[in-house]
Motif scaffolding. Structure first.
Motif, PDB file in Angstrom:
ATOM      1  N   ARG A 195       0.829  -1.204   0.000  1.00  0.00           N
ATOM      2  CA  ARG A 195       0.000   0.000   0.000  1.00  0.00           C
ATOM      3  C   ARG A 195       0.861   1.250   0.000  1.00  0.00           C
ATOM      4  O   ARG A 195       0.558   2.239  -0.675  1.00  0.00           O
ATOM      5  CB  ARG A 195      -0.929  -0.008   1.216  1.00  0.00           C
ATOM      6  CG  ARG A 195      -2.127  -0.944   1.065  1.00  0.00           C
ATOM      7  CD  ARG A 195      -2.890  -1.059   2.358  1.00  0.00           C
ATOM      8  NE  ARG A 195      -4.054  -1.938   2.218  1.00  0.00           N
ATOM      9  CZ  ARG A 195      -4.733  -2.446   3.227  1.00  0.00           C
ATOM     10  NH1 ARG A 195      -4.380  -2.144   4.470  1.00  0.00           N
ATOM     11  NH2 ARG A 195      -5.771  -3.233   3.022  1.00  0.00           N
ATOM     12  N   ARG A 196       1.944   1.217   0.790  1.00  0.00           N
ATOM     13  CA  ARG A 196       2.866   2.360   0.819  1.00  0.00           C
ATOM     14  C   ARG A 196       3.532   2.571  -0.535  1.00  0.00           C
ATOM     15  O   ARG A 196       3.873   3.691  -0.906  1.00  0.00           O
ATOM     16  CB  ARG A 196       3.942   2.155   1.893  1.00  0.00           C
ATOM     17  CG  ARG A 196       3.411   2.287   3.317  1.00  0.00           C
ATOM     18  CD  ARG A 196       4.551   2.446   4.310  1.00  0.00           C
ATOM     19  NE  ARG A 196       5.447   1.304   4.295  1.00  0.00           N
ATOM     20  CZ  ARG A 196       5.320   0.230   5.064  1.00  0.00           C
ATOM     21  NH1 ARG A 196       4.302   0.147   5.922  1.00  0.00           N
ATOM     22  NH2 ARG A 196       6.187  -0.767   4.993  1.00  0.00           N
ATOM     23  N   GLU A 197       3.725   1.467  -1.269  1.00  0.00           N
ATOM     24  CA  GLU A 197       4.335   1.573  -2.600  1.00  0.00           C
ATOM     25  C   GLU A 197       3.351   2.050  -3.657  1.00  0.00           C
ATOM     26  O   GLU A 197       3.735   2.236  -4.819  1.00  0.00           O
ATOM     27  CB  GLU A 197       4.908   0.213  -3.009  1.00  0.00           C
ATOM     28  CG  GLU A 197       6.128  -0.199  -2.176  1.00  0.00           C
ATOM     29  CD  GLU A 197       6.583  -1.611  -2.482  1.00  0.00           C
ATOM     30  OE1 GLU A 197       5.835  -2.332  -3.204  1.00  0.00           O
ATOM     31  OE2 GLU A 197       7.662  -2.010  -2.009  1.00  0.00           O
ATOM     32  N   GLY A 198       2.073   2.213  -3.275  1.00  0.00           N
ATOM     33  CA  GLY A 198       1.086   2.760  -4.199  1.00  0.00           C
ATOM     34  C   GLY A 198       0.316   1.726  -4.992  1.00  0.00           C
ATOM     35  O   GLY A 198      -0.378   2.094  -5.959  1.00  0.00           O
ATOM     36  N   LEU A 199       0.394   0.446  -4.631  1.00  0.00           N
ATOM     37  CA  LEU A 199      -0.350  -0.575  -5.354  1.00  0.00           C
ATOM     38  C   LEU A 199      -1.827  -0.508  -5.006  1.00  0.00           C
ATOM     39  O   LEU A 199      -2.195  -0.203  -3.878  1.00  0.00           O
ATOM     40  CB  LEU A 199       0.192  -1.966  -5.014  1.00  0.00           C
ATOM     41  CG  LEU A 199       1.638  -2.264  -5.429  1.00  0.00           C
ATOM     42  CD1 LEU A 199       2.022  -3.678  -5.010  1.00  0.00           C
ATOM     43  CD2 LEU A 199       1.825  -2.100  -6.930  1.00  0.00           C
ATOM     44  N   SER A 200      -2.656  -0.821  -5.987  1.00  0.00           N
ATOM     45  CA  SER A 200      -4.097  -0.810  -5.761  1.00  0.00           C
ATOM     46  C   SER A 200      -4.529  -2.095  -5.061  1.00  0.00           C
ATOM     47  O   SER A 200      -3.763  -3.056  -4.944  1.00  0.00           O
ATOM     48  CB  SER A 200      -4.829  -0.682  -7.101  1.00  0.00           C
ATOM     49  OG  SER A 200      -4.590  -1.848  -7.898  1.00  0.00           O
ATOM     50  N   GLY A 201      -5.802  -2.098  -4.615  1.00  0.00           N
ATOM     51  CA  GLY A 201      -6.327  -3.282  -3.940  1.00  0.00           C
ATOM     52  C   GLY A 201      -6.319  -4.502  -4.846  1.00  0.00           C
ATOM     53  O   GLY A 201      -6.017  -5.617  -4.405  1.00  0.00           O
ATOM     54  N   ASP A 202      -6.652  -4.298  -6.151  1.00  0.00           N
ATOM     55  CA  ASP A 202      -6.663  -5.418  -7.095  1.00  0.00           C
ATOM     56  C   ASP A 202      -5.262  -5.973  -7.306  1.00  0.00           C
ATOM     57  O   ASP A 202      -5.069  -7.197  -7.388  1.00  0.00           O
ATOM     58  CB  ASP A 202      -7.237  -4.969  -8.442  1.00  0.00           C
ATOM     59  CG  ASP A 202      -8.733  -4.701  -8.349  1.00  0.00           C
ATOM     60  OD1 ASP A 202      -9.337  -5.129  -7.337  1.00  0.00           O
ATOM     61  OD2 ASP A 202      -9.280  -4.076  -9.269  1.00  0.00           O
TER      62      ASP A 202
END
Length: 401
Positions: free
Chosen positions: A286-293
């Protein structure tokens, strides 16, 4: 007799200690009596632990795999529950062995590091036991350990306790007897505490929830070791010399750190450590900016590698309708998290999903057929022997007439 059997290992232990001591003297530590000999024992611990590291990794992986297989093992045991005849017991054992071979594990792999280290531990005990006799000239040199080196070692202490003394024979140390008892008691207590936490870490944190059941033999064994081994240490510690206790305590600390690292980075699926690792990875992504999918896709791939079922990630709209928040794991439960006593329909589904070979059989079915074939061969062999015996008796009767 003991020294004759352990002589090669004692010789290697003596050489390693002496070599480490010479290196320490070269870098500036005292070449005679002093802390260099204590550090040499610590260095011996590091050398031994590095040598058995491959076996330790194999032990952890084997233990991890055995924990994952517990639901399948329980299913086989349930299948033969109450059957005590030789045929059923043999079939159960063959199916279990086929399961172990299929997953590349063994019931005895977890014992390998201990089996390798025990001769080293007893050899160190015998080496330290020989130091006083070598220093007094009652015994010849042991490898590089001459009379002078043995004397220097005898005069080396840990907080005033000679390295070759023990709690049981503390009075032999003269004025240092009190120091020997205090240091030995502290080391034994510390050794027992570290052993307890190491076993607790392995049992409570790295075991799947489905395996933490009193009916699971592996869980019962781990609990016995968790509470029993520290007690055994308390009694054994009074026999060993201070130098051996230093080696043992250092080894326990090494084990505790090594195991903590392994459990943190490669935990057993379904365990508390595994859930903590998944949570850390999810927060990092999440901190790296990845989405939930994207996070769900990565978790599904990891679950597939660990033996779980892969689940396709949902779109945002479908996830919202299903009540799933972004970033929640969409991975199906690992087999280790499922209850071994599932309903009949679930058991049939799991059986139909078993891997079958080119002959259309599973490993368990193939093992059963091999067993039945061997039984048939033995029956034919017994029948032939009976026929030969019968013919021999008939021929004997004819000769008597």
């Amino acid at each position: 007799m003991t020294d004759t059997i352990l002589a090669p290992v004692m010789w290697v232990v003596a050489w390693i200690m002496n070599l480490i001591h010479k290196v320490l003297a070269f870098v500036g530590m005292s070449d005679g009596p002093g802390p260099a000999w204590v550090v040499a024992i610590l260095g011996l611990t590091v050398v031994v632990r590095l040598l058995v590291l491959p076996l330790y990794n194999r032990q952890i992986r084997s233990s991890r795999q055995m924990q994952i297989l517990q639901p399948e093992i329980k299913k086989i045991q349930k299948k033969y529950k109450g059957k005590r005849d030789q045929v059923s017991l043999r079939r159960q054992q063959e199916e279990l062995q086929a399961l172990y071979r299929k997953h590349g594990t063994s019931q005895f792999a977890s014992c390998l590091p201990m089996l390798v280290q025990m001769p080293i531990l007893f050899s160190l005990y015998r080496v330290l036991y020989a130091f006083p006799a070598i220093a007094e000239g009652k015994r010849g040199a042991l490898g590089p350990i001459t009379k002078q080196i043995a004397t220097d070692f005898e005069n080396s202490t840990v907080f005033g306790a000679p390295l070759s003394s023990s709690f049981r024979v503390a009075e032999d140390a003269g004025s240092a007897a009190t120091n020997v008892r205090i240091v030995a008691a502290v080391l034994v207590l510390f050794m027992s505490v570290t052993m307890f936490f190491t076993q607790r870490q392995l049992t409570m944190k790295n075991m799947p929830d489905s395996a933490m059941d009193s009916s699971n033999p592996m869980f019962r064994t781990q609990k016995i070791m968790m509470y029993g081994m520290p007690v055994v240490y308390l009694f054994m510690g009074s026999v060993f010399q201070i130098g051996v206790l230093v080696y043992w305590v250092a080894g326990n600390i090494w084990n505790m750190g090594q195991q903590a690292w392994f459990i943190r980075h490669n935990p057993t699926p379904g365990s508390q450590a595994y859930r903590e690792r998944e949570k850390r990875l999810r927060e990092k992504r999440r901190r790296e900016g990845l989405s939930g999918d994207e996070i769900a896709q990565l978790e599904a791939e990891e679950a597939r590698k660990n033996g779980g079922q892969r689940v396709q990630p949902l779109s945002k709209e479908r996830a919202k309708k299903a009540g799933i928040r972004p970033g929640d794991s969409l991975v199906s439960p690992h087999p280790a998290d499922r209850d071994a006593d599932e309903s009949g329909e679930q058991e049939e589904a799991s059986e139909s999903a078993e891997v079958r070979g080119k002959d259309g059989l599973t490993d368990a079915e193939r093992a059963r057929k091999r067993y039945e074939r061997r039984q048939a061969e033995r029956a034919r062999s017994r029948a032939k022997q009976a026929n030969r015996k019968k013919r021999a008796q008939q021929n004997q009767k004819k000769r008597n007439f």
